[in-house]
Design an enzyme around this catalytic site. Structure first.
Site, PDB file in Angstrom:
ATOM      1  N   GLU A  25       0.826  -1.205   0.000  1.00 47.54           N
ATOM      2  CA  GLU A  25       0.000   0.000   0.000  1.00 47.54           C
ATOM      3  C   GLU A  25       0.860   1.254   0.000  1.00 47.54           C
ATOM      4  OE1 GLU A  25      -1.281   1.726   3.742  1.00 47.54           O
ATOM      5  OE2 GLU A  25      -1.403  -0.311   4.547  1.00 47.54           O
ATOM      6  N   LYS A  87      -6.160  10.394   0.720  1.00 45.78           N
ATOM      7  CA  LYS A  87      -6.221   9.020   1.216  1.00 45.78           C
ATOM      8  C   LYS A  87      -7.377   8.348   0.498  1.00 45.78           C
ATOM      9  CE  LYS A  87      -6.526   6.413   5.553  1.00 45.78           C
ATOM     10  NZ  LYS A  87      -6.795   6.509   6.996  1.00 45.78           N
ATOM     11  N   VAL A 107      -5.716  -0.207   2.557  1.00 50.49           N
ATOM     12  CA  VAL A 107      -5.826  -1.659   2.379  1.00 50.49           C
ATOM     13  C   VAL A 107      -6.892  -1.969   1.327  1.00 50.49           C
ATOM     14  CG1 VAL A 107      -6.551  -3.811   3.500  1.00 50.49           C
ATOM     15  CG2 VAL A 107      -4.964  -2.258   4.677  1.00 50.49           C
ATOM     16  N   ALA A 142     -13.771   0.157   5.596  1.00 46.67           N
ATOM     17  CA  ALA A 142     -14.091  -0.497   4.324  1.00 46.67           C
ATOM     18  C   ALA A 142     -13.183  -1.696   4.062  1.00 46.67           C
ATOM     19  CB  ALA A 142     -13.974   0.507   3.180  1.00 46.67           C
ATOM     20  N   LYS A 160      -5.373  -3.140  13.901  1.00 44.44           N
ATOM     21  CA  LYS A 160      -4.770  -2.111  14.741  1.00 44.44           C
ATOM     22  C   LYS A 160      -5.444  -2.105  16.106  1.00 44.44           C
ATOM     23  CE  LYS A 160      -3.400   0.896  10.900  1.00 44.44           C
ATOM     24  NZ  LYS A 160      -4.049   0.283   9.742  1.00 44.44           N
TER      25      LYS A 160
END
Length: 307
Positions: A25, A87, A107, A142, A160
């Protein structure tokens, strides 16, 4: 081939030859850490993937083009531009492409573009998930929906630990996403090796990871697979220290009214501040660790496909 997609020559050649490729990513470059550390880390991750037998494909949107594989100059550009780069999640891609803009892939969008290019394995730090308090805010990443629909294996250090890990696992179960623990029966919590929550299955070798993913696709089941790879012991943070930092950061985000896609970058920056930078060091090391495993798994997967 998608007409909006550019596949770098090295990546295209590897895919055509059936060689292993690992997607990466770009949000970690533009939004994850300061320049030049972000660029140095991104290039080191690519180097680790090559050293472990695969071709790296860092993914981004540049000038409205979906890119599978970036040049060092493009990585440097994303690193210098930093958070001024959008982003980009699934909802953002049409507008960014239509307007010829840049986007750092999450991601979600890394999985999407990797799949368009024919890349099956993706290494990242940690996935998004169900945020704490989601029963009232409905703040659910998402990433989880993409794992349910897009046939890419995501190698990460767990969800996370700023998230509600129990609800994240429940969501993945509902959507039929297998959660694999690499060498562990417990879900890693990003900065730490343990969370108190179990995974669906423990698998101990890259070859067995590749076989499970291969069979899933061969059966026509579709969708992704989540491989959770614990941070190496020597870089794992003290659970009490990191959990306090997370709680303080979440409270500060609530106080400031931070929400939506700004939540994760805010929390990670605040946690870095509260831990004196130790969380960033751990973050970098776990990404390196995931890159090694992803490259070995991609190599095993390409060998299976040829057999």
């Amino acid at each position: 081939m998608n007409k909006y997609l550019d596949v770098a020559p090295e990546v295209a050649e590897a895919l055509k030859a059936g060689k292993p490729v690992v997607a990466l990513e770009s949000t970690i470059i533009s939004h994850g850490m300061p320049y030049p550390q972000n660029v140095e880390t991104a290039l080191q991750v690519e180097k680790i993937i090559r050293e472990n037998g695969a071709v790296p494909a860092t993914i981004a949107v540049i000038g409205g083009r979906l890119k599978a594989g970036l040049s060092p100059e493009e990585i440097d550009y994303l690193g210098k531009t930093g958070s001024a780069v959008a982003k980009a999640s699934r909802r953002d891609l049409p507008v960014l492409v239509a307007q010829g803009r840049d986007g750092a892939t999450t991601v979600t969008t890394t999985m999407m573009i990797a799949h368009m290019a024919g890349i099956q394995v993706f290494a990242t730090g940690g996935i998004g998930g169900v945020h704490r308090g989601a029963e009232t805010t409905m703040d659910i990443s998402a990433d989880l929906e993409e794992l349910a629909r897009t046939p890419v294996m995501v190698v990460c250090a767990g969800a996370k630990s700023i998230l509600d890990l129990g609800l994240t696992l429940e969501y993945l179960e509902t959507h039929g996403v297998p959660v694999i623990g690499y060498g562990t029966e417990e879900l890693p919590a990003f900065y730490t090796r343990k969370s108190g929550f179990g995974v669906d299955y423990r698998i101990d070798t890259p070859e067995d990871l590749a076989k499970a993913f291969y069979v899933k696709q061969d059966m026509g089941l579709g969708g992704g697979m989540l491989v959770t790879n614990p941070i190496p012991e020597e870089f794992s943070m003290d659970a009490d220290v990191i959990n306090k930092a997370i709680s303080d950061a979440v409270a500060e985000a609530k106080k400031q009214g931070i929400h939506g896609k700004e939540t994760t970058p805010f929390l990670l920056a605040k946690i870095k501040e509260l831990t004196g930078g130790n969380s960033l060091d751990s973050n970098i090391q776990l990404v390196f660790n995931n890159a090694r495993l992803a490259a070995k798994t991609a190599s095993a997967l390409s060998a299976l496909a040829r057999s």
